[in-house]
Design a protein around this motif. Structure first.
Motif, PDB file in Angstrom:
ATOM      1  N   THR A  51     -14.975   9.061  18.811  1.00 47.48           N
ATOM      2  CA  THR A  51     -13.973   9.806  20.061  1.00 47.48           C
ATOM      3  C   THR A  51     -12.907  10.754  19.186  1.00 47.48           C
ATOM      4  OG1 THR A  51     -13.048   7.308  19.186  1.00 47.48           O
ATOM      5  CG2 THR A  51     -13.711   7.892  20.998  1.00 47.48           C
ATOM      6  N   ASP A  52     -12.718  10.234  17.645  1.00 45.07           N
ATOM      7  CA  ASP A  52     -12.272  11.190  17.049  1.00 45.07           C
ATOM      8  C   ASP A  52     -12.249  11.742  15.647  1.00 45.07           C
ATOM      9  OD1 ASP A  52      -9.778  10.902  18.007  1.00 45.07           O
ATOM     10  OD2 ASP A  52      -9.422   8.818  17.300  1.00 45.07           O
ATOM     11  N   GLY A  53     -12.250  12.253  15.245  1.00 47.95           N
ATOM     12  CA  GLY A  53     -13.159  13.167  13.813  1.00 47.95           C
ATOM     13  C   GLY A  53     -13.764  14.211  14.389  1.00 47.95           C
ATOM     14  N   PRO A  54     -15.509  14.731  13.697  1.00 52.27           N
ATOM     15  CA  PRO A  54     -15.958  15.848  13.494  1.00 52.27           C
ATOM     16  C   PRO A  54     -17.185  14.895  14.846  1.00 52.27           C
ATOM     17  CG  PRO A  54     -16.364  15.040  11.470  1.00 52.27           C
ATOM     18  CD  PRO A  54     -14.927  14.417  12.212  1.00 52.27           C
ATOM     19  N   SER A  55     -18.236  15.755  15.359  1.00 54.19           N
ATOM     20  CA  SER A  55     -18.472  14.820  15.817  1.00 54.19           C
ATOM     21  C   SER A  55     -20.178  13.937  15.269  1.00 54.19           C
ATOM     22  CB  SER A  55     -19.682  15.846  16.605  1.00 54.19           C
ATOM     23  OG  SER A  55     -20.871  16.607  15.312  1.00 54.19           O
ATOM     24  N   LEU A  56     -20.718  13.487  15.818  1.00 58.35           N
ATOM     25  CA  LEU A  56     -21.574  11.886  15.022  1.00 58.35           C
ATOM     26  C   LEU A  56     -23.162  12.749  14.780  1.00 58.35           C
ATOM     27  CD1 LEU A  56     -21.734   9.527  18.449  1.00 58.35           C
ATOM     28  CD2 LEU A  56     -20.840   9.386  16.215  1.00 58.35           C
ATOM     29  N   GLU A  57     -23.004  14.016  15.339  1.00 55.73           N
ATOM     30  CA  GLU A  57     -24.432  14.673  14.455  1.00 55.73           C
ATOM     31  C   GLU A  57     -23.843  15.038  12.114  1.00 55.73           C
ATOM     32  OE1 GLU A  57     -23.192  15.584  17.380  1.00 55.73           O
ATOM     33  OE2 GLU A  57     -24.632  14.493  18.176  1.00 55.73           O
ATOM     34  N   GLU A  58     -22.244  15.231  12.622  1.00 60.07           N
ATOM     35  CA  GLU A  58     -22.193  15.765  11.357  1.00 60.07           C
ATOM     36  C   GLU A  58     -21.335  14.766   9.955  1.00 60.07           C
ATOM     37  OE1 GLU A  58     -18.927  19.009  11.493  1.00 60.07           O
ATOM     38  OE2 GLU A  58     -19.217  18.715  13.268  1.00 60.07           O
ATOM     39  N   ARG A  59     -21.563  13.665  10.809  1.00 60.83           N
ATOM     40  CA  ARG A  59     -21.363  12.520  10.212  1.00 60.83           C
ATOM     41  C   ARG A  59     -22.574  11.441   8.996  1.00 60.83           C
ATOM     42  NH1 ARG A  59     -17.349   9.491  13.581  1.00 60.83           N
ATOM     43  NH2 ARG A  59     -15.863  11.137  14.557  1.00 60.83           N
ATOM     44  N   PHE A  60     -22.369  10.712   7.890  1.00 57.18           N
ATOM     45  CA  PHE A  60     -22.414   9.805   7.585  1.00 57.18           C
ATOM     46  C   PHE A  60     -22.765   8.372   7.975  1.00 57.18           C
ATOM     47  CE2 PHE A  60     -23.093  13.739   5.149  1.00 57.18           C
ATOM     48  CZ  PHE A  60     -24.562  13.895   4.863  1.00 57.18           C
ATOM     49  N   GLY A  61     -24.147   7.622   8.503  1.00 57.76           N
ATOM     50  CA  GLY A  61     -23.456   6.150   8.085  1.00 57.76           C
ATOM     51  C   GLY A  61     -23.853   5.813   6.553  1.00 57.76           C
ATOM     52  N   LEU A  62     -22.382   3.838   6.383  1.00 57.45           N
ATOM     53  CA  LEU A  62     -22.569   3.957   5.822  1.00 57.45           C
ATOM     54  C   LEU A  62     -23.395   3.575   5.018  1.00 57.45           C
ATOM     55  CD1 LEU A  62     -20.110   2.104   3.843  1.00 57.45           C
ATOM     56  CD2 LEU A  62     -20.274  -0.171   5.704  1.00 57.45           C
ATOM     57  N   ALA A  63     -24.584   3.370   5.464  1.00 51.53           N
ATOM     58  CA  ALA A  63     -26.157   2.773   4.688  1.00 51.53           C
ATOM     59  C   ALA A  63     -26.193   3.697   4.151  1.00 51.53           C
ATOM     60  CB  ALA A  63     -27.064   2.157   5.574  1.00 51.53           C
ATOM     61  N   ALA A  64     -26.293   5.391   4.834  1.00 52.93           N
ATOM     62  CA  ALA A  64     -26.847   6.075   4.500  1.00 52.93           C
ATOM     63  C   ALA A  64     -25.970   6.687   2.867  1.00 52.93           C
ATOM     64  CB  ALA A  64     -26.610   7.283   5.157  1.00 52.93           C
ATOM     65  N   ALA A  65     -24.398   6.724   2.919  1.00 52.86           N
ATOM     66  CA  ALA A  65     -23.839   7.304   2.155  1.00 52.86           C
ATOM     67  C   ALA A  65     -23.610   6.276   1.188  1.00 52.86           C
ATOM     68  CB  ALA A  65     -22.368   7.332   2.269  1.00 52.86           C
ATOM     69  N   THR A  66     -23.592   4.571   1.805  1.00 55.71           N
ATOM     70  CA  THR A  66     -23.929   4.034  -0.242  1.00 55.71           C
ATOM     71  C   THR A  66     -25.401   4.161  -1.008  1.00 55.71           C
ATOM     72  OG1 THR A  66     -24.776   2.256   0.489  1.00 55.71           O
ATOM     73  CG2 THR A  66     -22.870   2.357   0.877  1.00 55.71           C
ATOM     74  N   ASP A  67     -26.464   5.082   0.100  1.00 57.00           N
ATOM     75  CA  ASP A  67     -27.737   5.320  -0.914  1.00 57.00           C
ATOM     76  C   ASP A  67     -27.607   6.250  -1.297  1.00 57.00           C
ATOM     77  OD1 ASP A  67     -28.693   2.744  -0.238  1.00 57.00           O
ATOM     78  OD2 ASP A  67     -29.641   3.983   1.791  1.00 57.00           O
ATOM     79  N   GLN A  68     -26.972   7.315  -0.960  1.00 55.77           N
ATOM     80  CA  GLN A  68     -26.151   8.687  -1.592  1.00 55.77           C
ATOM     81  C   GLN A  68     -25.954   8.033  -3.227  1.00 55.77           C
ATOM     82  OE1 GLN A  68     -24.332   9.952   1.395  1.00 55.77           O
ATOM     83  NE2 GLN A  68     -26.029  11.854   1.866  1.00 55.77           N
ATOM     84  N   LEU A  69     -25.161   7.351  -2.983  1.00 60.08           N
ATOM     85  CA  LEU A  69     -23.886   7.140  -4.185  1.00 60.08           C
ATOM     86  C   LEU A  69     -25.309   6.152  -5.424  1.00 60.08           C
ATOM     87  CD1 LEU A  69     -20.628   6.992  -2.818  1.00 60.08           C
ATOM     88  CD2 LEU A  69     -21.320   8.200  -4.372  1.00 60.08           C
ATOM     89  N   GLU A  70     -25.682   5.795  -4.911  1.00 56.40           N
ATOM     90  CA  GLU A  70     -26.753   4.652  -5.597  1.00 56.40           C
ATOM     91  C   GLU A  70     -27.418   5.155  -6.741  1.00 56.40           C
ATOM     92  OE1 GLU A  70     -25.952   0.432  -3.819  1.00 56.40           O
ATOM     93  OE2 GLU A  70     -27.921   1.406  -2.430  1.00 56.40           O
ATOM     94  N   THR A  71     -28.264   5.988  -5.434  1.00 56.62           N
ATOM     95  CA  THR A  71     -29.163   7.644  -6.558  1.00 56.62           C
ATOM     96  C   THR A  71     -28.678   8.105  -6.982  1.00 56.62           C
ATOM     97  OG1 THR A  71     -30.481   7.352  -3.522  1.00 56.62           O
ATOM     98  CG2 THR A  71     -30.723   9.093  -5.272  1.00 56.62           C
ATOM     99  N   ALA A  72     -27.363   8.700  -7.045  1.00 54.46           N
ATOM    100  CA  ALA A  72     -27.086   9.177  -8.030  1.00 54.46           C
ATOM    101  C   ALA A  72     -26.533   8.597  -9.208  1.00 54.46           C
ATOM    102  CB  ALA A  72     -25.683  10.120  -7.350  1.00 54.46           C
TER     103      ALA A  72
END
Length: 184
Positions: free
Chosen positions: A143-164
């Motif tokens: 309902t606020d911020g950018p469209s859902l298509e532009e966002r990452f979920g919590l699992a995806a974001a933590t996976d990105q960081l752990e991979t790095a």
């Protein structure tokens, strides 16, 4: 920054105090936990809304934004002495290896998220350095911020960081956002 940038003609929106409902100054400082001699970077600093909150608690705060026009807006309102402007994409930061004690992004992760960017953040953060990420969540209602298509979920974001190579200290979903504290 990667996928899009905040429209400069809406820069005044970045100064809206209602932004604190998504991440308060106190919450950001508690997650970042900077020391008075710390050097930190605000990734996607925009008009300096959160940089103004963190600057009094650190020795040096790099306001990093890909848009020089955002730095101009920040200069117009006044800049704390601890702030230094850096016009750069987060994927190619002009810092030495291990130069930063910490870094944070508030509502900008979705603008720069890529494997190369996270590797770059791992390069510039010192061992044990903290990365704080608060962003719009794909798991939220949108309902606020950018469209859902532009966002990452919590699992995806933590996976990105752990991979790095980051270790996740805390990660949680909130109604429209997520918050992650990671260490290099």
């Amino acid at each position: 920054m990667g996928f899009h940038t905040f429209p400069i003609d809406r820069a005044d929106d970045l100064e809206d105090p209602s932004r604190y409902r998504y991440c308060s100054r106190e919450e950001l400082l508690a997650m970042l936990d900077p020391g008075p001699d710390a050097t930190v970077a605000d990734l996607g600093s925009g008009t300096g809304f959160y940089a103004d909150d963190v600057a009094p608690f650190v020795d040096c705060l790099y306001a990093v934004d890909v848009q020089e026009e955002m730095h101009d807006c920040y200069r117009e309102k006044g800049v704390p002495d601890a702030v230094e402007f850096v016009t750069s994409d987060v994927a190619s930061l002009p810092f030495d290896d291990d130069a930063l004690d910490g870094a944070y992004s508030v509502m900008t992760h979705h603008e720069y998220a890529s494997d190369g960017t996270f590797a770059e953040l791992a390069r510039v953060l010192r061992p044990g350095g903290r990365l704080v990420t608060v962003d719009w969540s794909a798991d939220g209602p949108g309902t606020d911020g950018p469209s859902l298509e532009e966002r990452f979920g919590l699992a995806a974001a933590t996976d990105q960081l752990e991979t790095a190579g980051f270790e996740i200290e805390r990660a949680r979903n909130r109604p429209e956002t997520f918050a992650i504290v990671a260490r290099r």
